[in-house]
Design an enzyme around this catalytic site. Structure first.
Site, PDB file in Angstrom:
ATOM      1  N   HIS A 256     -10.542  -8.152  -1.543  1.00 54.25           N
ATOM      2  CA  HIS A 256      -9.474  -8.243  -0.545  1.00 54.25           C
ATOM      3  C   HIS A 256      -9.984  -8.092   0.897  1.00 54.25           C
ATOM      4  CE1 HIS A 256      -7.083  -8.115  -4.053  1.00 54.25           C
ATOM      5  NE2 HIS A 256      -6.913  -6.827  -4.154  1.00 54.25           N
TER       6      HIS A 256
ATOM      7  N   LYS B 159      -8.633 -11.021 -10.666  1.00 57.90           N
ATOM      8  CA  LYS B 159      -9.672 -10.015 -10.598  1.00 57.90           C
ATOM      9  C   LYS B 159      -9.401  -8.927 -11.627  1.00 57.90           C
ATOM     10  CE  LYS B 159      -9.493  -6.627  -7.519  1.00 57.90           C
ATOM     11  NZ  LYS B 159      -8.571  -5.487  -7.642  1.00 57.90           N
TER      12      LYS B 159
ATOM     13  N   GLU C 281      -3.709   3.066   1.518  1.00 59.18           N
ATOM     14  CA  GLU C 281      -2.663   3.196   0.507  1.00 59.18           C
ATOM     15  C   GLU C 281      -2.307   4.664   0.315  1.00 59.18           C
ATOM     16  OE1 GLU C 281      -3.011   0.126  -2.850  1.00 59.18           O
ATOM     17  OE2 GLU C 281      -5.066   0.801  -2.527  1.00 59.18           O
TER      18      GLU C 281
ATOM     19  N   ASP D  34     -13.158  -2.565  -6.173  1.00 59.49           N
ATOM     20  CA  ASP D  34     -11.725  -2.836  -6.356  1.00 59.49           C
ATOM     21  C   ASP D  34     -11.109  -3.508  -5.121  1.00 59.49           C
ATOM     22  OD1 ASP D  34      -9.197  -2.522  -7.814  1.00 59.49           O
ATOM     23  OD2 ASP D  34      -8.689  -1.029  -6.296  1.00 59.49           O
TER      24      ASP D  34
HETATM   25  C1  BG6 Z   1      -5.272  -4.441  -6.286  1.00 55.17           C
HETATM   26  C2  BG6 Z   1      -6.119  -3.226  -6.520  1.00 55.17           C
HETATM   27  O1  BG6 Z   1      -6.047  -5.597  -6.361  1.00 55.17           O
HETATM   28  O2  BG6 Z   1      -4.676  -4.361  -5.003  1.00 55.17           O
HETATM   29  C3  BG6 Z   1      -5.295  -1.960  -6.384  1.00 55.17           C
HETATM   30  O3  BG6 Z   1      -6.688  -3.268  -7.822  1.00 55.17           O
HETATM   31  C4  BG6 Z   1      -4.568  -1.937  -5.059  1.00 55.17           C
HETATM   32  O4  BG6 Z   1      -6.110  -0.800  -6.504  1.00 55.17           O
HETATM   33  C5  BG6 Z   1      -3.818  -3.249  -4.824  1.00 55.17           C
HETATM   34  O5  BG6 Z   1      -3.657  -0.850  -5.078  1.00 55.17           O
HETATM   35  C6  BG6 Z   1      -3.251  -3.302  -3.406  1.00 55.17           C
HETATM   36  O6  BG6 Z   1      -2.418  -4.420  -3.287  1.00 55.17           O
HETATM   37  P1  BG6 Z   1      -1.208  -4.427  -2.250  1.00 55.17           P
HETATM   38  O7  BG6 Z   1      -0.669  -5.821  -2.329  1.00 55.17           O
HETATM   39  O8  BG6 Z   1      -0.257  -3.370  -2.697  1.00 55.17           O
HETATM   40  O9  BG6 Z   1      -1.803  -4.104  -0.916  1.00 55.17           O
END
Ligand code: BG6
Length: 485
Positions: free
Chosen positions: A240, A148, A216, A235
Site C-alpha cells: 500500500h 495480497k 490505524e 503487510d
Molecule cells: C490491509 C492490511 O491490506 O489493509 C491490514 O492487511 C490493514 O492490516 C488494511 O488494516 C488497511 O486498509 P484500509 O482500507 O482500512 O486503510
C-alpha cells in the site's frame, strides 16, 4: 454534479472463498451497491464457490446476513436486495479435489465476461488456476483476480507469478492492491497530471521532503497468526505505501492506460535506494489498561514483529535526488488517519524579517477519513499590528466541494471489481511491479533479522515510538500530527 453510471457488460463472476471474510465483508456488499447503482446489467451473475455444502437458498441467506452486518446503517431496500440475491448461485468446489468442477463448467456461460476471484489462501492459487484450465472452464479472455499477500518475499512472489503464468496471460491477471481503488489515490494522479500548477514544483528543487502516513487505531487481534509472520513492512509498506509512493514520485505517463502507468511506477520502485538500518524505526504496541499488547494479540510472547514502522527513503533519479520520502504506518495509533504531505522548501529570501523560515507551503492529500486536499499558504494575519504571517489551508474537502454525491464514492473494492469486468488493468499491479517491490523489501528485512533487531515498544493511542520522532528531528524536520480530520 451529475454522476455517470455506465453499466458494465453481462458477466459471470465466480468468487472462490465465497463464504469467507473478504467476500462477506467487502466483495459482496460492494457488488450489491453497484447493483443498486445500476451498474450490474440484468444478465450478470455471481457464483459463490467454497468447500462447504450449501444450496443457493442457504448461500443467499449468508449474503443477506453479510450485507446486514457489513453495511450497518445503510438504507437497504428490501426489494432491491431480493433482486440482487436472485443473481447469486452457489457451487461447492474443492480446490484440491474433483468435487464441483464439472458443475461449475456446466454453469459458466461462454458468451459473457468471465471473472474468477481467488479470495482464498495464496497456497491454493495454483490449484485453482490449474483446475480452471483442466476443466476448460475459463475462456481465453477470462480474468482472474488475486489478493495480497502476494508472496512474502521475492522468491515466493516469483513462484506465484510463475504458477499463474502457466495457465493465464499477464493481461488476464488482476492483482488487487485495494489502496489503488481509493478515491483520493486516483485523485492524486488527476491533481498531478491534470493541472499545470503543481508539475513545475514537483521535484527536489522545490520539495523539501514528502511524508506518507497510514495510521490505524485497530490492533491485530483475530489475525495475529498471519500478521506475526508479516509485520508492518510486509503487510503495508511493500504494497500500500509503496503504491502511494509510486503515484507521488512517478513521471507523467504518456497516457492513462495500464502499461503506461505501470511502467512509470515500476521505474520508481527500481530507483529506490537500499535503506540503511539507521533510517528504519520499528515499533510494537505495548499493553494499556485492559487493552492487550501486540504480543498478546499475536499470541507470541517473544515476537519481534513490528506493528509500526517509520523509514526514510531516497528515490535516486533526476527529479528526486536529495528529497527524502518519509514513510510511516502502524497499528493502535492515535487516530485512523492517512495522508500524503508534500512539504515545499522555504522561500529563498524572506522580506519579512524574523518570520523567515517559519512558513512553508504544504500540500496534503487526505486518503481517509474525510477525503480531500489542503494547500497551506502563507498570508498576512488580519488586523493591525504589522506584517505578521500565518499559514492557512486552502481547504478542498471533496464532500463540500462536490456536494452529496461525493460522499457516495464507491468503496475501493466495488470500483476495482467493476474495473475487472471492464477489462481495465490500470489500477492493478503487474507481476514485475510486485517482484520489484519485494526485491527492494527483502534485504531490509534480512538486515534486521540478521542483526537480531527488536522493535521499540510504544504506548497505544500515541504516534508510535519516540525513536520515530528522532528520525525527523535529527534533520530539523517534524512529522505532521496524526489526528482524525
Ligand atoms: C490491509 C492490511 O491490506 O489493509 C491490514 O492487511 C490493514 O492490516 C488494511 O488494516 C488497511 O486498509 P484500509 O482500507 O482500512 O486503510
Amino acid at each position: 454534479m451529475v454522476s455517470r453510471i455506465i453499466p458494465v457488460e453481462p458477466f459471470d463472476l465466480v468468487i472462490f472463498g465465497g463464504t469467507g471474510d473478504l467476500a462477506r465483508r467487502k466483495i459482496l456488499p460492494g457488488l450489491f451497491r453497484r447493483f443498486v447503482a445500476g451498474q450490474m446489467p440484468p444478465e450478470a451473475r455471481v457464483i459463490g464457490a467454497a468447500r462447504s455444502a450449501h444450496d443457493d437458498a442457504e448461500y443467499r441467506q449468508i449474503v443477506r446476513d453479510a450485507i446486514a452486518e457489513f453495511m450497518p446503517g445503510a438504507e437497504v431496500d428490501a426489494g432491491r436486495l431480493d433482486a440482487f440475491l436472485e443473481r447469486l448461485r452457489y457451487i461447492a468446489v474443492d480446490a484440491r479435489g474433483a468435487e464441483g468442477w464439472a458443475d461449475l463448467a456446466g454453469t459458466i456461460r461462454d458468451d459473457v465476461v468471465q471473472a474468477f476471484y481467488f479470495s482464498v489462501a495464496p497456497s491454493l492459487f495454483g490449484d485453482l488456476a490449474e483446475k480452471l484450465h483442466k476443466h476448460e472452464i475459463a475462456s481465453p479472455d477470462a480474468r482472474i483476480v488475486v489478493e495480497k499477500p502476494f508472496g512474502r518475499d521475492l522468491d515466493s512472489a516469483r513462484a506465484l507469478n510463475d504458477t499463474l503464468a502457466q495457465h493465464f496471460d499477464e493481461t488476464q491477471i488482476y492483482r488487487i492492491d485495494h489502496y489503488l481503488g481509493k478515491e483520493t489515490v486516483q485523485n492524486l494522479m488527476a491533481v498531478r497530471f491534470g493541472n499545470v500548477l503543481f508539475e513545475p514544483l514537483w521535484n527536489s528543487q522545490y520539495v523539501d521532503h514528502i511524508q506518507i502516513t497510514v495510521a490505524e487505531t485497530v490492533g491485530v487481534a483475530g489475525r495475529g497468526a498471519y500478521y506475526d509472520r508479516a509485520g508492518a513492512m510486509r503487510d503495508m509498506v511493500q504494497n500500500h505505501l509503496m503504491q502511494l509512493l509510486c503515484l507521488t514520485a512517478m513521471e507523467p505517463p504518456s497516457r492513462f492506460n495500464p502499461d503506461a502507468v505501470r511502467d512509470e511506477k515500476l521505474k520508481v520502485i527500481r530507483a529506490l535506494d537500499p535503506v540503511p538500518p539507521a533510517d528504519i524505526v520499528r515499533g510494537q504496541y505495548a499493553a494499556e489498561g485492559n487493552q492487550p499488547s501486540y504480543r498478546t494479540d499475536a499470541e507470541n510472547p517473544d515476537s519481534t514483529t513490528e506493528s509500526f514502522i517509520a523509514m526514510k527513503l531516497h528515490v535516486s533519479n533526476w527529479r528526486w535526488a536529495g528529497t527524502p520520502f518519509y514513510l510511516r504506518t502502524g497499528k493502535r495509533l492515535r487516530a485512523r488517519a492517512s495522508e500524503i504531505a508534500v512539504v515545499f522548501k522555504d522561500a529563498p529570501h524572506s522580506i519579512f524579517g524574523e518570520d523567515k523560515n517559519r512558513h512553508r507551503n504544504i500540500l496534503t492529500i487526505r486518503l481517509q477519513p474525510n477525503e480531500g486536499m489542503d494547500l497551506f499558504v502563507t498570508i498576512k494575519e488580519p488586523g493591525p499590528g504589522g506584517m505578521r504571517l500565518v499559514d492557512v489551508p486552502l481547504d478542498m474537502t471533496f464532500a463540500e466541494a462536490l456536494g452529496p454525491e461525493a460522499q457516495e464514492v464507491p468503496d475501493a473494492y466495488e470500483r476495482l471489481v467493476m474495473d475487472v469486468i471492464r477489462g481495465n488493468q490500470t489500477l492493478f499491479m503487474r507481476g514485475d511491479e510486485v517482484q520489484a517491490a519485494w526485491a527492494w523489501t527483502d534485504p531490509l528485512v534480512e538486515a534486521w533479522e540478521e542483526a537480531g533487531d527488536r522493535p521499540h515498544p510504544y504506548e497505544p493511542g500515541t504516534t508510535g515510538p519516540e525513536e520515530a520522532q528522532m528520525l525527523m528531528h535529527r534533520e530539523g524536520r517534524r512529522w505532521r500530527e496524526i489526528r482524525a480530520a
